[in-house]
Scaffold this active site. Sequence first.
Site, PDB file in Angstrom:
ATOM      1  N   CYS A 214      74.785  25.030  76.767  1.00 19.03           N
ATOM      2  CA  CYS A 214      76.429  25.229  76.807  1.00 19.03           C
ATOM      3  C   CYS A 214      76.950  26.328  76.083  1.00 19.03           C
ATOM      4  O   CYS A 214      77.873  27.028  76.206  1.00 19.03           O
ATOM      5  CB  CYS A 214      77.122  23.835  76.491  1.00 19.03           C
ATOM      6  SG  CYS A 214      76.790  23.181  74.918  1.00 19.03           S
ATOM      7  N   HIS A 389      79.461  20.102  71.346  1.00 16.11           N
ATOM      8  CA  HIS A 389      79.690  20.746  72.514  1.00 16.11           C
ATOM      9  C   HIS A 389      80.416  22.004  72.225  1.00 16.11           C
ATOM     10  O   HIS A 389      81.397  22.038  71.400  1.00 16.11           O
ATOM     11  CB  HIS A 389      80.342  19.983  73.907  1.00 16.11           C
ATOM     12  CG  HIS A 389      80.259  20.483  75.042  1.00 16.11           C
ATOM     13  ND1 HIS A 389      79.042  21.069  75.646  1.00 16.11           N
ATOM     14  CD2 HIS A 389      81.075  20.751  75.886  1.00 16.11           C
ATOM     15  CE1 HIS A 389      79.455  21.499  76.656  1.00 16.11           C
ATOM     16  NE2 HIS A 389      80.693  21.508  77.138  1.00 16.11           N
ATOM     17  N   ASN A 414      85.716  24.467  79.358  1.00 17.61           N
ATOM     18  CA  ASN A 414      84.416  23.662  79.339  1.00 17.61           C
ATOM     19  C   ASN A 414      83.471  24.240  80.337  1.00 17.61           C
ATOM     20  O   ASN A 414      83.493  24.342  81.417  1.00 17.61           O
ATOM     21  CB  ASN A 414      84.662  22.396  79.558  1.00 17.61           C
ATOM     22  CG  ASN A 414      83.447  21.565  78.991  1.00 17.61           C
ATOM     23  OD1 ASN A 414      82.155  21.912  79.267  1.00 17.61           O
ATOM     24  ND2 ASN A 414      83.495  19.937  78.889  1.00 17.61           N
TER      25      ASN A 414
END
Length: 520
Positions: A214, A389, A414
């Site tokens: 990510c 994250h 995101n």
Amino acid sequence: MSCEHSPAAFKSKKPPQQQVHNFWDRYITKSPGKVTTIFPPSLYSSLLPRPSALSKYDTTTSPTTTNFGASYAAAADACRAKIARIVRDCHRTNSKFTDPDFDLKGNQWDCLLGLNWRSPPAKGNPAAVEDALGTLERMQVFDGTDCLQLTVPVLRKIMGKRVLDEEQEGDNDEDYDPEPKAVHRVGWIFEDPKFEVDGFSSSDIMQGSNSLDCWWLSAVATICHRRELMDKICVARDEECGVYGFVFYRDGEWVYTVVDDHLCLTNGDYEGGGHDPSNAIVKKWRRDKQTGSQALYFAACREENETWLPLLEKAYAKAHGDYHAIWGGWVGEGVEDLTGGVNSELALEDVLFKEKLWKELVNENGNFVFGLDILDRNGSDKNGLANAHAYSLLAAREEEGEDGKTVRLVKIRNPWGARGGDGMGEWTGPWSDGSKEWTPYWLTKLDYRFEDDGVFWMSYNDMLHTFTNLYRTRLFDDEWAVAQEWTNVNVAWVSGYLQRKFVIEVKTATTAVFVLQQVT
């Protein structure tokens, strides 16, 4: 040219094993010597001060200065030349390109795990279950009724490592065990493949099964709205031959990477039996399970026929050795690799002047790009945002509301794209999708609409209090010059360890950026 085999010539040669012995005899001695004799003589020049002038700096060498744009152009030109050679060879052999150095089709596990390679776990294998139970029995973890007592201490004993409690359970490097079920070419997977559809956009990005890259996907999202930056990465391709070339920045220089168009799929090829004279069952399986972006195992574009992201991810994985090598990282490092910029990390609770930081975020000159992350040691989520994250900061806007008051807002994304199954993934506080702050005036003002795409707005102050770190990457253009000097730092066997110093002389007023870096 002709070659003649002379029997006399063969008789004059020593046997192969004797040649090997003679080679090693030159380097091995039975008489012990000083351990430092294994080092090259030049080693001491960087360790010891010069006897003639201990207080003087060594000015005998200076780093070579290169233009930032020229060094990139050299790598891009080399990439294009290699693509051209590959295309000519494909036409000569009437065969699409298969990358021998990163062959997902023929050598999948080396590409997925590299040096961390291990066989995929056997599932439902009776022999494996029997062996496992035998191991547990020898370790005496059964009670007198042959019931298995799987307490946490027992699990620790069995596994030989710390077992996370349910509250602490999360992604772990050791959990990385990719299991794509098939590998096929772009032309096989997509009905009408196109490298890009309507340009590059952060809204294209969907995270795949490599769930801990990510950070890299966030890095891509921070720059992909800048066409000039993306065009510098994706420099050459021939979609007919299945060959793609990309340029990245590694260890102080631009490097290019060439890959073929084989990609991993989540579902395998149809293996069912039965009578299927029209091949209808196989066709339906392929259409439902193995067609389009949704079928890909790793990252994919939201558009069903767009291919730039999975191919870019594959090239980035190859540049680092394998897919496992990009399992975990920092947003700023990813942006550096993609742009050649220099990243600095700022803990948001340490911000001294919020006004100064805001002016940087507005970024009118386009000199910076930004990423964010949340690293809460308590493991808690933040109003819909996942902990541990990475996120992309897409824009910062200061606008006047209907009441005449100014509002500072940031647009964030995101890399998941859509929300998770638990609804997590987008901010749920003020200025979130559907919140009371979004009047028709503001929707029009910011040209925004509510979608499940990972994109959301929040106030500047909420950003400062919600996220942990800001990754700020300074970009460079062709007006910049780059000078670098690499040196080895060895554990010394002699006194006077590491006396060498570097002196930088700036003769005219200018903007300069200094970086200390280790080879990765």
